[in-house]
Design a protein around this motif. Structure first.
Motif, mmCIF file in Angstrom:
data_model
loop_
_atom_site.group_PDB
_atom_site.id
_atom_site.type_symbol
_atom_site.label_atom_id
_atom_site.label_comp_id
_atom_site.label_asym_id
_atom_site.label_seq_id
_atom_site.Cartn_x
_atom_site.Cartn_y
_atom_site.Cartn_z
ATOM 1 N N LEU A 152 114.866 -35.617 103.092
ATOM 2 C CA LEU A 152 113.726 -36.532 103.032
ATOM 3 C C LEU A 152 114.184 -37.961 103.297
ATOM 4 O O LEU A 152 113.600 -38.676 104.109
ATOM 5 C CB LEU A 152 113.032 -36.425 101.671
ATOM 6 C CG LEU A 152 111.824 -37.325 101.457
ATOM 7 C CD1 LEU A 152 110.647 -36.832 102.288
ATOM 8 C CD2 LEU A 152 111.438 -37.340 99.985
ATOM 9 N N PHE B 168 108.201 -34.822 108.494
ATOM 10 C CA PHE B 168 108.849 -34.079 107.412
ATOM 11 C C PHE B 168 110.009 -33.282 107.989
ATOM 12 O O PHE B 168 109.887 -32.687 109.060
ATOM 13 C CB PHE B 168 107.867 -33.109 106.741
ATOM 14 C CG PHE B 168 106.843 -33.782 105.899
ATOM 15 C CD1 PHE B 168 107.189 -34.350 104.691
ATOM 16 C CD2 PHE B 168 105.523 -33.853 106.312
ATOM 17 C CE1 PHE B 168 106.248 -34.980 103.904
ATOM 18 C CE2 PHE B 168 104.571 -34.478 105.539
ATOM 19 C CZ PHE B 168 104.940 -35.048 104.335
ATOM 20 N N ILE C 100 104.102 -41.776 107.679
ATOM 21 C CA ILE C 100 104.550 -40.414 107.981
ATOM 22 C C ILE C 100 103.751 -39.924 109.182
ATOM 23 O O ILE C 100 102.537 -40.112 109.256
ATOM 24 C CB ILE C 100 104.358 -39.511 106.759
ATOM 25 C CG1 ILE C 100 105.212 -40.041 105.600
ATOM 26 C CG2 ILE C 100 104.693 -38.070 107.083
ATOM 27 C CD1 ILE C 100 104.874 -39.456 104.260
ATOM 28 N N GLU D 151 105.754 -27.888 107.304
ATOM 29 C CA GLU D 151 106.885 -27.926 106.361
ATOM 30 C C GLU D 151 106.412 -27.838 104.912
ATOM 31 O O GLU D 151 107.157 -27.411 104.032
ATOM 32 C CB GLU D 151 107.735 -29.171 106.572
ATOM 33 C CG GLU D 151 108.595 -29.111 107.810
ATOM 34 C CD GLU D 151 109.506 -27.884 107.851
ATOM 35 O OE1 GLU D 151 110.049 -27.478 106.808
ATOM 36 O OE2 GLU D 151 109.667 -27.340 108.950
#
Length: 191
Positions: free
Chosen positions: A46, A98, A118, A124
């Motif tokens: 991440l 992701f 994002i 995901e």
């Protein structure tokens, strides 16, 4: 040896045993600085994939001298061997897609990443078997809604509003879903 010195030695030994074998922090938990290996892999993915070096707050992230449960935005479940169960990094300058979370963060139940940048890869999220809260509103997600997301037996809350999600809203078969926010996207269909 006088009685006074014997008393001091006994007192020191007692204090060392109470304070966790002399580490001075009063905590006997040998796993204080430990993080489950799979959780650590997922969190590093991440961080790396979403430009963690440029987050507004990345306090203690990737620090080897502290448990990942103490990293900014991370909450662990004390009843589940301190496994990561909540990630909350709202308005924190996360960017990118992701990563492949396969076999990591197995006990994640809440993902709160609203108001970031994002861009996609919603599939995901299907890797998280216990996920009940998805809060990804106000991002730049350009992706199609995965049908499998709406077949979950654990999801209670989905916020994907104010993104660029496209396609048809699939049939919703989530028995626990009580809140669904999909407005301000490029979706068609009824729900």
């Amino acid at each position: 040896m006088s009685l006074k010195y014997i008393f001091i030695i006994v007192l020191i030994n007692y204090l060392l045993s109470v304070n966790g074998n002399g580490n001075g922090n009063g905590n006997d938990n040998k796993n204080d600085n430990m993080c489950n290996e799979n959780d650590l892999i997922g969190l590093k993915l991440l961080y790396d994939n979403m430009n963690g070096d440029y987050w507004k707050n990345n306090k203690d992230w990737l620090a080897t001298n502290t448990s990942c449960c103490n990293w900014y935005g991370i909450t662990c479940d004390n009843n589940n061997n301190n496994r990561v169960n909540i990630i909350t990094l709202n308005s924190n300058n996360l960017t990118g897609d992701f990563p492949n979370f396969d076999n990591t963060l197995e006990f994640l139940s809440s993902l709160n990443l609203i108001d970031n940048s994002i861009t996609g890869n919603l599939k995901e999220l299907l890797n998280f078997k216990f996920l009940s809260v998805i809060d990804l509103g106000n991002n730049l997600i350009y992706d199609e809604l995965p049908e499998q997301l709406f077949e979950s037996t654990t999801i209670t809350y989905i916020n994907l509003q104010q993104n660029m999600i496209y396609g048809t809203i699939p049939e919703i078969n989530c028995p626990l879903l009580s809140n669904l926010f999909l407005t301000i996207n490029n979706l068609s269909g009824n729900f």
